[in-house]
Design an enzyme around this catalytic site. Structure first.
Site, short mmCIF file in Angstrom:
data_model
loop_
_atom_site.label_atom_id
_atom_site.label_comp_id
_atom_site.label_asym_id
_atom_site.label_seq_id
_atom_site.Cartn_x
_atom_site.Cartn_y
_atom_site.Cartn_z
N GLY A 208 9.56 15.92 22.47
CA GLY A 208 8.28 16.60 22.63
C GLY A 208 7.14 15.72 22.16
N ARG B 257 15.47 19.28 26.40
CA ARG B 257 15.83 20.34 27.34
C ARG B 257 15.52 19.95 28.78
NH1 ARG B 257 12.83 25.52 24.88
NH2 ARG B 257 11.27 23.90 24.59
N ASP C 69 12.10 14.10 5.37
CA ASP C 69 10.79 14.62 4.97
C ASP C 69 10.84 16.13 4.81
OD1 ASP C 69 7.98 14.46 4.41
OD2 ASP C 69 7.57 15.19 6.43
N HIS D 294 7.76 16.77 2.45
CA HIS D 294 7.18 17.37 3.66
C HIS D 294 5.72 16.95 3.84
CE1 HIS D 294 7.61 21.01 6.57
NE2 HIS D 294 6.86 20.05 7.09
N ILE D 295 5.52 15.66 4.03
CA ILE D 295 4.17 15.11 4.16
C ILE D 295 3.92 14.52 5.54
CG2 ILE D 295 3.85 14.72 1.69
CD1 ILE D 295 4.58 11.75 2.19
N GLY D 296 4.69 14.97 6.53
CA GLY D 296 4.57 14.40 7.87
C GLY D 296 3.16 14.35 8.41
#
Length: 355
Positions: free
Chosen positions: A188, A211, A295, A319-321
């Site tokens: 995506g 998908r 992350d 979790h700092i993406g």
């Protein structure tokens, strides 16, 4: 006669003043009524707050941590809109407390924290913030790929604690990207940007699982769509960029790790829930795979007692993406615009619609 005229003029003045007062009162009441009251689960940047306060009566949780569950439940009553984060679980209990809710806007691209069927059953519109964070998250994913493959965190610790005694020909060697196969699960917005950033490092192959086919990526990057089993078996780097849903929940489990190369590096910048974390721990401990860069974890924050923190072959980030100033400000403004437009009955910039 002059007295009667004066008395008549005075009566007109009094009636006019009362009329103006009534008109003013109507304007003030209308002004309050015309601004819907919303609840904000975390304070945003000043520009986003100003924009929100121009259009809404704002009530918010000002603490640095996520709003306590009971606080959210007690404050959501009589609110027309809710602006929330991925740390806020919006389920049937919240909806039962917020019976007046018309719009929910989340400052995130992921929406696994939202009970979509329950929200849609109440005809509540949903806004989210895709697109604006794809570049920042792709950059951070590249950081994880390189840091884990080249053992940067481990090497830095050795340098800081006396482990670096001299230059040595094979000490701290890791795996680069040149000539390697990189497999991306989820092509995506973020996954495709990761592939674009990997390409200049001259990998042997770029594989992806999605998908639907991505002929644009195949033409632009020479990427190849494959089945998941083939990607797991042939990739030197397996990168999770897929959304979390019922199909992807714990898709990276013991069976999946067993299909990877023993030297494979697993990177996850998607959601912690796409990984069976116990299976990952086991795979790292048993050297079923080579290393992991994360992350996102389950839960967040990851308890300090987690075995993952003790492993040299695991890099963990909090979790700092999307954590660049530019990106987070853009996310906040988009979340606010989604909320405002939704409350006005207008088209949202980014609305999460039922498929």
């Amino acid at each position: 006669m002059f007295g009667k005229l004066l008395q008549h003029s005075f009566r007109i003045f009094i009636l006019s003043a009362k009329s103006q007062a009534r008109s003013s009162a109507r304007v003030r009441r209308y002004g309050k009524m015309s601004k819907p009251t919303i609840y904000l689960t975390r304070k945003l940047n000043s520009a986003a707050m100003k924009r929100l306060e121009e259009q809404c009566v704002v009530e918010l949780w000002e603490g640095p941590d996520p709003v306590p569950r009971e606080t959210l439940l007690s404050n959501i009553a009589n609110k027309k809109g809710l602006c929330c984060l991925l740390t806020d679980r919006i389920d049937q209990e919240v909806l039962d407390a917020g019976t007046d809710l018309k719009v929910i806007s989340t400052m995130s691209v992921g929406f696994d924290h939202l009970d979509l069927p329950a929200i849609r059953a109440k005809n509540i519109r949903i806004g989210y913030t895709p697109g604006v964070l794809k570049d920042a998250t792709a950059e951070l994913t590249m950081c994880l790929i390189l840091a884990t493959g080249r053992r940067l965190m481990e090497a830095s610790k050795e340098a800081a604690t006396g482990g670096w005694s001299s230059w040595s020909p094979f000490w701290m060697c890791g795996m680069g990207l040149l000539g390697k196969t990189v497999g991306v699960v989820g092509a995506g917005a973020v996954g495709s940007e990761v592939m674009r950033r990997v390409k200049p490092f001259r990998p042997k192959d770029l594989l992806y699982v999605n998908r639907t086919p991505r002929p644009d990526l195949e033409e632009e990057l020479g990427a190849k769509q494959v089945e998941l089993d083939e990607l797991l078996a042939t990739s030197d780097y397996v990168v999770a960029c897929t959304s979390l849903n019922s199909d992807t929940q714990e898709m990276f489990n013991e069976e999946a790790f067993s299909k990877m190369k023993k030297t494979a590096i697993f990177v996850n910048s998607a959601r912690g829930g796409v990984v069976d974390q116990d299976a990952l721990i086991k795979a790292l401990e048993n050297e079923t795979i080579g290393a992991a860069g994360l992350d996102v974890t389950t839960p967040e924050p990851l308890p300090l007692s987690s075995p993952l923190f003790k492993m040299k072959n695991c890099v963990i980030l909090p979790h700092i993406g999307s954590a660049t100033y530019t990106t987070r400000y853009a996310m906040a403004m988009l979340a606010v615009e989604n909320l405002i437009c939704g409350l006005k009955g207008e088209e949202m910039p980014e609305e999460l619609k039922a498929k």
